[in-house]
Write a protein that holds these residues in place. Structure first.
Motif: not given
Length: 235
Positions: A12-19, A49-70
């Motif tokens: 899922y993360i790869g579809r949003l951020d190919p890096r 209320g918790w969804d890991a995909r929502v947290a990942a999408r929120q980071h990719i949408r707001l941060s210019p840095y590549q997502i990490l497990p943290a």
């Protein structure tokens, strides 16, 4: 989440951020092992209320840095701490003398709240307004009339002469003199009358409570009761 859920999250993360996509099979295997090691205790989603995909999408949408497990683990820890902070331990249903069972139920409830499988139990707030009283209890209160038994009230009469005189007057149908301001000693409603001690210079040195109200106060209470009593209509 298990390895299949971790792999689904990476896809899922790869579809949003190919890096984050690893084309080499060995690198993809190492990436999956790393993410599963760091996020194995983080659920993919909960029903509260918790969804890991929502947290990942929120980071990719707001941060210019590549997502990490943290970037998934930090929101999960914030989610857990927020739920535990709003949780008030309910009283366990087991025997309180069984310390092991009592502690186990408390720990189990907290873990369920922290993991998102159950909602926090919050203490009920005090609400305004008159609560609905049980009809049987209300009837009992009307029958008793006071929380002080009549025998105890009689025994306290010598130590509370002003209150005893007030209760006797009310019981006899007379007006409550202490319900009005005393025009003589300026005693406030509800307070007994007092005898002023005046010094040589004319200033008050002290007050002595009286067992009976001043006559002017009784007259004022009588007049107030007469005004409240409806007069019969003239023919």
């Amino acid at each position: 989440m298990d390895r299949r859920e971790t792999a689904a999250l990476l896809a899922y993360i790869g579809r949003l951020d190919p890096r984050t996509i690893r084309t080499d099979q060995g690198e993809a295997r190492d990436q999956l092992a790393q993410w599963h090691e760091l996020l194995g205790d983080v659920p993919m989603a909960t029903k509260h209320g918790w969804d890991a995909r929502v947290a990942a999408r929120q980071h990719i949408r707001l941060s210019p840095y590549q997502i990490l497990p943290a970037d998934i683990g930090r929101p999960w820890e914030s989610y857990r701490l927020d739920r535990l902070g709003r949780h008030t331990d309910p009283t366990p249903s087991v025997d309180p003398d069984d310390q092991a069972a009592w502690t186990a139920e408390l720990v189990g409830t907290r873990r369920a709240v922290a993991s998102g499988t159950s909602q926090p139990a919050q203490a009920r707030a005090i609400t305004s307004g008159r609560r609905q009283i049980d009809p049987e209890l209300e009837a009992r209160l009307r029958e008793v009339g006071s929380c002080i038994p009549s025998a105890a009230r009689a025994a306290l009469t010598p130590y509370r002469p002003a209150r005893a005189a007030r209760e006797a007057a009310v019981a006899a149908g007379k007006p409550d003199a202490l319900s009005v301001l005393c025009p003589w000693c300026q005693a406030q409603p509800g307070e007994p009358c007092s005898r002023r001690r005046v010094g040589p210079d004319g200033s008050a040195r002290g007050n002595v409570p009286l067992a009976t109200p001043h006559p002017s106060r009784r007259d004022l209470a009588d007049a107030k009761q007469d005004q409240a009593t409806p007069q019969p209509a003239m023919a």
